[in-house]
Design an enzyme around this catalytic site. Structure first.
Site, mmCIF file in Angstrom:
data_model
loop_
_atom_site.group_PDB
_atom_site.id
_atom_site.type_symbol
_atom_site.label_atom_id
_atom_site.label_comp_id
_atom_site.label_asym_id
_atom_site.label_seq_id
_atom_site.Cartn_x
_atom_site.Cartn_y
_atom_site.Cartn_z
ATOM 1 C CE LYS A 159 50.930 -5.808 28.728
ATOM 2 N NZ LYS A 159 51.484 -4.435 28.718
ATOM 3 C CG ASN A 160 50.885 -3.888 24.747
ATOM 4 O OD1 ASN A 160 50.799 -3.836 25.963
ATOM 5 N ND2 ASN A 160 51.974 -4.284 24.114
ATOM 6 C CB CYS A 200 59.165 -4.078 31.367
ATOM 7 S SG CYS A 200 57.785 -5.188 31.231
ATOM 8 N NE ARG A 212 59.516 0.498 28.037
ATOM 9 C CZ ARG A 212 58.572 -0.424 28.112
ATOM 10 N NH1 ARG A 212 58.552 -1.256 29.092
ATOM 11 N NH2 ARG A 212 57.626 -0.499 27.212
ATOM 12 C CG ASP A 263 56.220 -6.750 23.694
ATOM 13 O OD1 ASP A 263 57.247 -6.262 24.194
ATOM 14 O OD2 ASP A 263 55.122 -6.168 23.709
ATOM 15 N NE ARG A 291 53.250 -4.924 34.015
ATOM 16 C CZ ARG A 291 54.180 -4.611 33.115
ATOM 17 N NH1 ARG A 291 55.418 -4.996 33.300
ATOM 18 N NH2 ARG A 291 53.873 -3.919 32.048
HETATM 19 C C1 UD1 Z 1 54.753 -0.476 23.771
HETATM 20 C C2 UD1 Z 1 54.206 -1.750 24.375
HETATM 21 C C3 UD1 Z 1 55.336 -2.711 24.734
HETATM 22 C C4 UD1 Z 1 56.245 -2.941 23.510
HETATM 23 C C5 UD1 Z 1 56.685 -1.624 22.911
HETATM 24 C C6 UD1 Z 1 57.462 -1.788 21.612
HETATM 25 C C7 UD1 Z 1 52.180 -0.970 25.465
HETATM 26 C C8 UD1 Z 1 51.446 -0.718 26.727
HETATM 27 N N1 UD1 Z 1 53.436 -1.426 25.562
HETATM 28 O O1 UD1 Z 1 55.538 0.139 24.778
HETATM 29 O O2 UD1 Z 1 54.754 -3.952 25.145
HETATM 30 O O3 UD1 Z 1 57.379 -3.658 23.924
HETATM 31 O O4 UD1 Z 1 55.542 -0.790 22.624
HETATM 32 O O5 UD1 Z 1 56.740 -2.527 20.704
HETATM 33 O O6 UD1 Z 1 51.644 -0.821 24.380
HETATM 34 N N2 UD1 Z 1 61.577 5.644 23.045
HETATM 35 C C9 UD1 Z 1 62.369 6.761 23.093
HETATM 36 N N3 UD1 Z 1 61.765 7.963 23.341
HETATM 37 C C10 UD1 Z 1 60.416 8.076 23.551
HETATM 38 C C11 UD1 Z 1 59.626 6.928 23.481
HETATM 39 C C12 UD1 Z 1 60.241 5.707 23.234
HETATM 40 O O7 UD1 Z 1 63.579 6.687 22.938
HETATM 41 O O8 UD1 Z 1 59.936 9.201 23.784
HETATM 42 C C13 UD1 Z 1 62.229 4.332 22.819
HETATM 43 C C14 UD1 Z 1 62.086 3.459 24.046
HETATM 44 O O9 UD1 Z 1 63.096 3.726 24.981
HETATM 45 C C15 UD1 Z 1 62.211 2.077 23.446
HETATM 46 C C16 UD1 Z 1 61.574 2.237 22.064
HETATM 47 O O10 UD1 Z 1 61.550 3.640 21.791
HETATM 48 O O11 UD1 Z 1 63.565 1.735 23.319
HETATM 49 C C17 UD1 Z 1 60.168 1.688 21.944
HETATM 50 O O12 UD1 Z 1 59.320 2.354 22.849
HETATM 51 P P1 UD1 Z 1 57.767 2.562 22.587
HETATM 52 O O13 UD1 Z 1 57.426 2.171 21.197
HETATM 53 O O14 UD1 Z 1 57.413 3.932 23.049
HETATM 54 O O15 UD1 Z 1 57.161 1.486 23.564
HETATM 55 P P2 UD1 Z 1 56.000 1.644 24.631
HETATM 56 O O16 UD1 Z 1 54.893 2.465 24.051
HETATM 57 O O17 UD1 Z 1 56.575 2.030 25.933
#
Ligand code: UD1
Length: 423
Positions: free
Chosen positions: A22-23, A118, A123, A310, A402
């Site tokens: 999915k990711n 989620c 996030r 995850d 999902r």
């Molecule tokens: C992706 C995955 C999700 C997984 C996550 C971490 C997809 C569709 N989803 O989510 O399943 O749990 O990676 O492995 O691929 N953060 C900030 N600022 C930002 C961006 C992120 O503080 O601008 C923080 C987030 O709040 C969170 C952490 O970084 O605490 C990880 O987020 P991120 O790696 O961006 O996860 P996703 O891409 O949303």
């Protein structure tokens, strides 16, 4: 509302074929907007998030042929592309933000209401925006304060960008934007997840010049145009890890097919510490939990190649039945312990303090009415239901839809006593 009814089951035995990731598929679908030519994606999992992404791309002007029965999607973005992502779709899925870079490339503008997904923390997207600003993008601050990303650019320019945290989404958005920017972009402290490597492989097949994906420094040399592509998505390492935990937790033995064991090194190491026997054969990875009781262990979630966040809730499910206490520390998301309350309804007696959970283990669990508090937590409470006495009723299972293709069917084929009821 649909529910799962889960009964205490025999040890899981047999084989399971893992679906496409999915990711990995969601950013690859967004990348199809970067070319006017047709992109064909294979091994696409039939999941709600994939359907939402198809609808989002269609609403932006792409022509999308979705054949999820054959696990195939074709996307052709040859016509006019709109720059505003409809809120009713974006609010259903955080990964909608992945179209941000492509919209800027195609239209010079992007309007995206900040996404849902989620409920596991704030996030935010400031790292995505920091990277784009460094590439010349102007973000409307007043709109941002109202939760709307309103971005404009004449021409994206390569830049050197350091991410304060190796965000998966920020890395993907910046890499996509950089493929067609003027000059060279160097992304430092980039996320190293296998899904980033899959995205870079697709983009390189489309004609991009990306080096270093899978390490903490990615170099992207901008090119003039990208072409169409045909690509098989990598297997879903989190789905694989969930079934591996299921095998160990129930004391079973399962052959996991369509798996890249290298993507699961941290999970395999921890399952071995718990007493599982795990080995590769020509057919796939064999996971044996029938060699003895489950030992306790401690885990700490980290960006890849660390232990995946995850897998935190499925692994916590396993530790509830381990012989002795374990500690789980969550460092990636600030609010990812909502499943603890659900495990405790079943008698797990877990205590939390900030980002640390103490699991006493060795508990005789009882079936209960529980909630899938997020996608992975939903799978975790199902696994717990397989070893708890009596019936476990899991509600809010749209979260599970999902991210897990044919979850009930795959579990039943391994001997699990689970059914889905529509109310
Ligand atoms: C992706 C995955 C999700 C997984 C996550 C971490 C997809 C569709 N989803 O989510 O399943 O749990 O990676 O492995 O691929 N953060 C900030 N600022 C930002 C961006 C992120 O503080 O601008 C923080 C987030 O709040 C969170 C952490 O970084 O605490 C990880 O987020 P991120 O790696 O961006 O996860 P996703 O891409 O949303």
């Amino acid at each position: 509302m649909a529910k799962f009814l889960v009964q205490k089951s025999a040890p899981l035995r047999g084989e399971v074929k893992i679906s496409g990731s999915k990711n990995a598929v969601l950013p690859i679908m967004a990348a199809a907007l970067l070319t006017e030519e047709k992109c064909e994606i294979k091994d696409v999992p039939a999941l709600r998030d994939v359907e939402v992404m198809c609808r989002l791309l269609e609403s932006l002007g792409a022509s999308v042929e979705m054949d999820l029965a054959q696990n195939r999607v074709q996307i052709e973005a040859s016509g006019k592309i709109s720059w505003e992502a409809p809120f009713d779709l974006v609010k259903m899925m955080r990964a909608s933000i992945l179209v941000l870079g492509a919209l800027l490339i195609r239209t010079g503008r992007a309007i995206i209401h900040l996404p849902g997904g989620c409920a596991i923390g704030k996030r935010p997207v400031e790292l995505h925006l920091k990277g784009l600003r460094a590439m010349g993008v102007d973000i409307d601050e007043a709109q941002l304060n109202r939760g709307i990303v309103d971005a404009k650019v004449d021409k994206l320019c390569g830049s050197t960008i350091y991410l304060d945290f190796p965000s998966v989404g920020a890395t993907e958005v910046i890499v996509m934007a950089a493929t067609l920017a003027d000059g060279v972009t160097i992304l430092e402290n980039a996320a190293q997840e296998p899904e980033i490597v899959d995205l870079a492989n697709v983009l390189n097949k489309m004609g991009a010049r990306i080096k270093g994906a899978g390490t903490d420094t990615i170099k992207i040399e901008g090119v003039e145009r990208l072409k169409g592509v045909s690509h098989h998505v990598i297997p879903d390492r989190i789905e694989a890890g969930t079934f591996m935990v299921g095998a160990v937790m129930t004391g079973g033995s399962v052959l996991i097919k369509n798996i890249v064991a290298d993507h699961l090194k941290a999970v395999i190491a921890k399952l071995r510490e718990c007493g599982a026997e795990i080995y590769m054969t020509d057919e796939g990875l064999v996971v044996r939990g029938d060699r003895g009781p489950v030992n306790s262990t401690d885990i700490k979630t980290l960006p890849y190649p660390g232990f995946p966040t995850d897998m935190q809730s499925p692994f916590m499910a396993l530790l509830t039945v381990a012989k002795g206490p374990s500690v789980v520390i969550e460092t990636v998301f600030e609010n990812r312990f909502m499943h603890v309350g659900e495990f405790n309804r079943m008698g797990a007696n877990i205590k939390t303090n900030g980002n640390c959970a103490i699991i006493p283990g060795d508990k005789a669990l009882q079936g209960a009415q529980v909630v899938a508090t997020d996608l992975r937590a939903g799978a975790a409470v199902v696994l717990t239901g397989l070893v708890a006495d009596g019936t476990t009723e899991v509600s809010q299972i749209y979260h599970v839809d999902r991210g897990y293709e044919n979850f009930v069917e795959k579990l039943r084929a391994l001997g699990a006593n689970i059914m889905r009821v529509e109310e």
